[in-house]
Design an enzyme around this catalytic site. Structure first.
Site, PDB file in Angstrom:
ATOM      1  N   LEU A   1       0.860  -1.194   0.000  1.00 40.86           N
ATOM      2  CA  LEU A   1       0.000   0.000   0.000  1.00 40.86           C
ATOM      3  C   LEU A   1       0.891   1.237   0.000  1.00 40.86           C
ATOM      4  CD1 LEU A   1      -2.611  -1.148   2.688  1.00 40.86           C
ATOM      5  CD2 LEU A   1      -2.500  -1.697   0.229  1.00 40.86           C
TER       6      LEU A   1
ATOM      7  N   ARG B   1       1.699  14.826   6.506  1.00 40.00           N
ATOM      8  CA  ARG B   1       2.516  15.351   7.612  1.00 40.00           C
ATOM      9  C   ARG B   1       3.991  15.497   7.268  1.00 40.00           C
ATOM     10  NH1 ARG B   1       0.707  11.494  12.036  1.00 40.00           N
ATOM     11  NH2 ARG B   1       2.447  12.372  13.217  1.00 40.00           N
TER      12      ARG B   1
ATOM     13  N   GLU C   1      -6.930   3.067  16.191  1.00 35.37           N
ATOM     14  CA  GLU C   1      -6.003   4.108  15.743  1.00 35.37           C
ATOM     15  C   GLU C   1      -5.691   5.062  16.890  1.00 35.37           C
ATOM     16  OE1 GLU C   1      -4.459   3.934  12.646  1.00 35.37           O
ATOM     17  OE2 GLU C   1      -5.463   2.037  13.015  1.00 35.37           O
TER      18      GLU C   1
ATOM     19  N   ARG D   1      36.228  15.443  -9.034  1.00 38.83           N
ATOM     20  CA  ARG D   1      34.897  15.573  -9.629  1.00 38.83           C
ATOM     21  C   ARG D   1      34.665  14.462 -10.636  1.00 38.83           C
ATOM     22  NH1 ARG D   1      35.305  21.345 -11.840  1.00 38.83           N
ATOM     23  NH2 ARG D   1      33.349  20.717 -12.825  1.00 38.83           N
TER      24      ARG D   1
ATOM     25  N   SER E   1      56.160  24.559 -11.051  1.00 34.34           N
ATOM     26  CA  SER E   1      55.130  25.249 -10.271  1.00 34.34           C
ATOM     27  C   SER E   1      54.551  26.423 -11.041  1.00 34.34           C
ATOM     28  CB  SER E   1      55.728  25.774  -8.964  1.00 34.34           C
ATOM     29  OG  SER E   1      56.077  24.678  -8.158  1.00 34.34           O
TER      30      SER E   1
ATOM     31  N   ALA F   1      58.993  26.968 -14.124  1.00 34.25           N
ATOM     32  CA  ALA F   1      57.995  27.524 -13.203  1.00 34.25           C
ATOM     33  C   ALA F   1      57.489  28.863 -13.716  1.00 34.25           C
ATOM     34  CB  ALA F   1      58.612  27.676 -11.821  1.00 34.25           C
TER      35      ALA F   1
HETATM   36  C1  UD1 Z   1      -1.786   2.505   9.557  1.00 34.96           C
HETATM   37  C2  UD1 Z   1      -2.700   1.596  10.381  1.00 34.96           C
HETATM   38  C3  UD1 Z   1      -2.184   1.604  11.816  1.00 34.96           C
HETATM   39  C4  UD1 Z   1      -0.771   1.097  11.836  1.00 34.96           C
HETATM   40  C5  UD1 Z   1       0.117   1.889  10.877  1.00 34.96           C
HETATM   41  C6  UD1 Z   1       1.441   1.206  10.732  1.00 34.96           C
HETATM   42  C7  UD1 Z   1      -4.904   1.764   9.372  1.00 34.96           C
HETATM   43  C8  UD1 Z   1      -6.225   2.382   9.477  1.00 34.96           C
HETATM   44  N1  UD1 Z   1      -4.048   2.108  10.339  1.00 34.96           N
HETATM   45  O1  UD1 Z   1      -1.886   3.785  10.098  1.00 34.96           O
HETATM   46  O2  UD1 Z   1      -2.984   0.782  12.626  1.00 34.96           O
HETATM   47  O3  UD1 Z   1      -0.241   1.179  13.136  1.00 34.96           O
HETATM   48  O4  UD1 Z   1      -0.475   1.987   9.585  1.00 34.96           O
HETATM   49  O5  UD1 Z   1       2.367   2.016  10.076  1.00 34.96           O
HETATM   50  O6  UD1 Z   1      -4.637   0.971   8.502  1.00 34.96           O
HETATM   51  N2  UD1 Z   1      -2.417   4.157   1.967  1.00 34.96           N
HETATM   52  C9  UD1 Z   1      -2.947   3.977   0.703  1.00 34.96           C
HETATM   53  N3  UD1 Z   1      -4.161   4.501   0.413  1.00 34.96           N
HETATM   54  C10 UD1 Z   1      -4.892   5.179   1.316  1.00 34.96           C
HETATM   55  C11 UD1 Z   1      -4.362   5.375   2.598  1.00 34.96           C
HETATM   56  C12 UD1 Z   1      -3.109   4.842   2.901  1.00 34.96           C
HETATM   57  O7  UD1 Z   1      -2.304   3.343  -0.139  1.00 34.96           O
HETATM   58  O8  UD1 Z   1      -5.996   5.608   0.966  1.00 34.96           O
HETATM   59  C13 UD1 Z   1      -1.073   3.630   2.263  1.00 34.96           C
HETATM   60  C14 UD1 Z   1      -0.113   4.718   2.646  1.00 34.96           C
HETATM   61  O9  UD1 Z   1       0.569   5.190   1.482  1.00 34.96           O
HETATM   62  C15 UD1 Z   1       0.816   4.018   3.607  1.00 34.96           C
HETATM   63  C16 UD1 Z   1      -0.024   2.929   4.218  1.00 34.96           C
HETATM   64  O10 UD1 Z   1      -1.137   2.757   3.379  1.00 34.96           O
HETATM   65  O11 UD1 Z   1       1.926   3.462   2.942  1.00 34.96           O
HETATM   66  C17 UD1 Z   1      -0.506   3.308   5.627  1.00 34.96           C
HETATM   67  O12 UD1 Z   1      -1.305   4.474   5.531  1.00 34.96           O
HETATM   68  P1  UD1 Z   1      -1.230   5.646   6.612  1.00 34.96           P
HETATM   69  O13 UD1 Z   1      -2.240   6.655   6.251  1.00 34.96           O
HETATM   70  O14 UD1 Z   1       0.157   6.086   6.795  1.00 34.96           O
HETATM   71  O15 UD1 Z   1      -1.727   4.884   7.904  1.00 34.96           O
HETATM   72  P2  UD1 Z   1      -1.316   5.123   9.406  1.00 34.96           P
HETATM   73  O16 UD1 Z   1      -2.121   6.262   9.938  1.00 34.96           O
HETATM   74  O17 UD1 Z   1       0.125   5.170   9.555  1.00 34.96           O
END
Ligand code: UD1
Ligand code: CA
Length: 462
Positions: free
Chosen positions: A13, A20, A157, A336, A408, A426
């Protein structure tokens, strides 16, 4: 269930914006220890034996695909980022065979291949498995609430936790082994009834747990693997942890790193045994260092190769250079791109070398600029020598033969050819070729005016 010999599938994912981080760069492209975060996850998945990898992208999708254009993965587009559950649901059509799949987070870069294998094995003994860790500072990660029997009750969460739940140190690492197609049924039933208004993958697991599906908790032996990156402070921590891991590995194969805390050795850098790395050194990019080298305080190297037994003295800055064995570089040398230095050569303080080859045993010891030049074996370049390679319009080459002595402060006006064993006086401005064995002198004859200085002083009363 996954059968022996069956392909291992992973879904990563990686579509989230990572607001942030406050960055124009997509979150999973942010580098840690010299590699984009997503790269770390993909490498670990490959070394765990994953053959089919689907990556869910969305925010900055084009950039992500571009950076990983050489990678054999299935790209899945999540056009709107509606949460981790929604992200995984998009991958359903990419997941054709029933079995167990790894579900990984693109922003959890410290995950190891061993953990992935453990998750797969644990899922075989239940319905699904998830990685958990006990952290002193669980921060913004989801908390894992377990019952008296140690079984998963629910994942909550951080933003939605009660004070009691927030006090729980056990976190969800965001690394899972989930059954397919089983999990997709639960994803379809998700509702965005939470503070973020998102579809949480964790809610699907909560629902499954409530129905009594056995979800195995895999406790991470190395809790740092659970470090998710949500802001720049997290990124800095992950970066240092990955550097630390690489440094530990190098030390195990015989590299001395005198002060790991102040040293940066990026992940792709190789270092041979018996090399000593002093404090404050930065070894970056595709740098490779041979055996028995000494890299002293504050050296900075990017994409440099260094042969065995070479010493690089403090505060030298090298990029795209190729240094052979037993050379001496620095202190304060600047090499370089395209600088190629053959065995036993010496490049001393305040010397700049660009796109030039120095032959075996060449010495350029002080305050010189050598650009677009070839210097033959055994030649000596004196202090303050400059290859004047640029006439304001174009660059021209300088060829210096073997065993040449460049005096030099010689200005070598390119294009220029200096034959073997020639010398330059030089202070000469040499703009015509010098035949082998000759001396080039270009300067006005010296006059000594008797008593001039004495009279001058007397007049001024000094
Ligand atoms: C999530 C988990 C949390 C866990 C943490 C671990 C959920 C609701 N929460 O929180 O329990 O402790 O990860 O790191 O799952 N992403 C997508 N599509 C979206 C949203 C997110 O692909 O619509 C991907 C993000 O790019 C990321 C990952 O999913 O790589 C986690 O998403 P993020 O929003 O960072 O979740 P956390 O709040 O960290
Ligand atoms: Ca995260």
């Amino acid at each position: 269930m996954t059968q022996p010999g069956q392909k291992i599938l992973a879904v990563v994912l990686a579509a989230g914006q990572g607001t942030r981080l406050r960055s124009s760069l997509p979150k999973v492209l942010h580098p840690a220890a010299g590699r984009p975060m997503l790269d770390w996850v993909l490498r670990a998945a490959r070394s765990a034996g994953c053959e089919d990898i689907a990556v869910v992208i969305g925010h900055g999708a084009e950039k992500v695909r571009e950076v990983f254009s050489g990678e054999e993965v299935t790209w899945v587009l999540q056009e709107e980022q509606k949460g981790t559950g929604h992200a995984l649901a998009q991958a359903e059509s990419a997941v054709s065979e029933p079995g167990v799949m790894l579900v990984l987070s693109g922003d959890v870069p410290l995950v190891s291949a061993a953990t992935m294998k453990q998750l797969l094995a644990a899922a075989q003994m239940g319905w699904a498995a998830m990685a958990v860790a006990d952290l002193d500072d669980p921060g913004s990660l989801g908390r894992v609430v377990t019952g008296p029997d140690g079984k998963l009750e629910r994942i909550v969460e951080a933003a939605e936790s009660s004070p009691e739940e927030l006090a729980i140190g056990r976190v969800n690492a965001g690394l899972y082994a989930l059954p397919t197609p089983g999990i997709f049924e639960f994803l379809r039933a998700l509702k965005p009834d939470n503070v973020k208004g998102e579809l949480y993958l964790t809610d699907a697991l909560n629902a499954a747990a409530q129905q009594g599906k056995p979800i195995r908790l895999v406790e991470l032996a190395d809790p740092t693997e659970s470090w998710g990156v949500n802001d720049r402070a997290d990124l800095g921590r992950a970066h240092r942890a990955l550097l630390h891991r690489h440094a530990e590995g190098l030390m195990q194969v015989g590299v001395s790193i005198l002060d790991p805390e102040s040293t940066t050795i990026e992940a792709a850098v190789s270092v041979g045994p018996d090399t000593v790395v002093h404090p404050g050194a930065s070894l970056l990019g595709n740098t490779s260092i041979g055996e028995g080298c000494t890299l002293e305080q504050g050296v900075w190297l990017r994409d440099v190769s260094v042969g065995d037994g070479t010493r690089i003295a403090p505060y030298s800055v090298l990029e795209g250079a190729d240094i052979a064995a037993r050379c001496q570089i620095g202190p304060f040398a600047r090499l370089r791109p395209g600088a190629v230095v053959a065995e036993g050569a010496k490049v001393g303080n305040f010397v700049e070398i660009k796109n030039s080859e120095l032959g075996k045993g060449v010495k350029v010891n002080h305050l010189a600029y050598i650009g677009d030049a070839v210097v033959g074996e055994g030649s000596n370049i004196g202090a303050g020598v400059v290859t004047c390679n640029y006439d304001g319009r174009q660059k021209s080459p300088t060829r210096i033969g073997r065993r040449v002595f460049v005096g030099s402060d010689t200005m070598l006006v390119a294009p220029l050819d200096i034959g073997d064993e020639a010398m330059t006086a030089a202070g000469s401005v040499v703009s015509k070729d010098v035949p082998a064995g000759s001396l080039a002198v270009e300067r006005s004859k010296q006059r000594n005016i008797a008593n001039w200085a004495r009279r001058f002083r007397r007049r001024k009363g000094k």
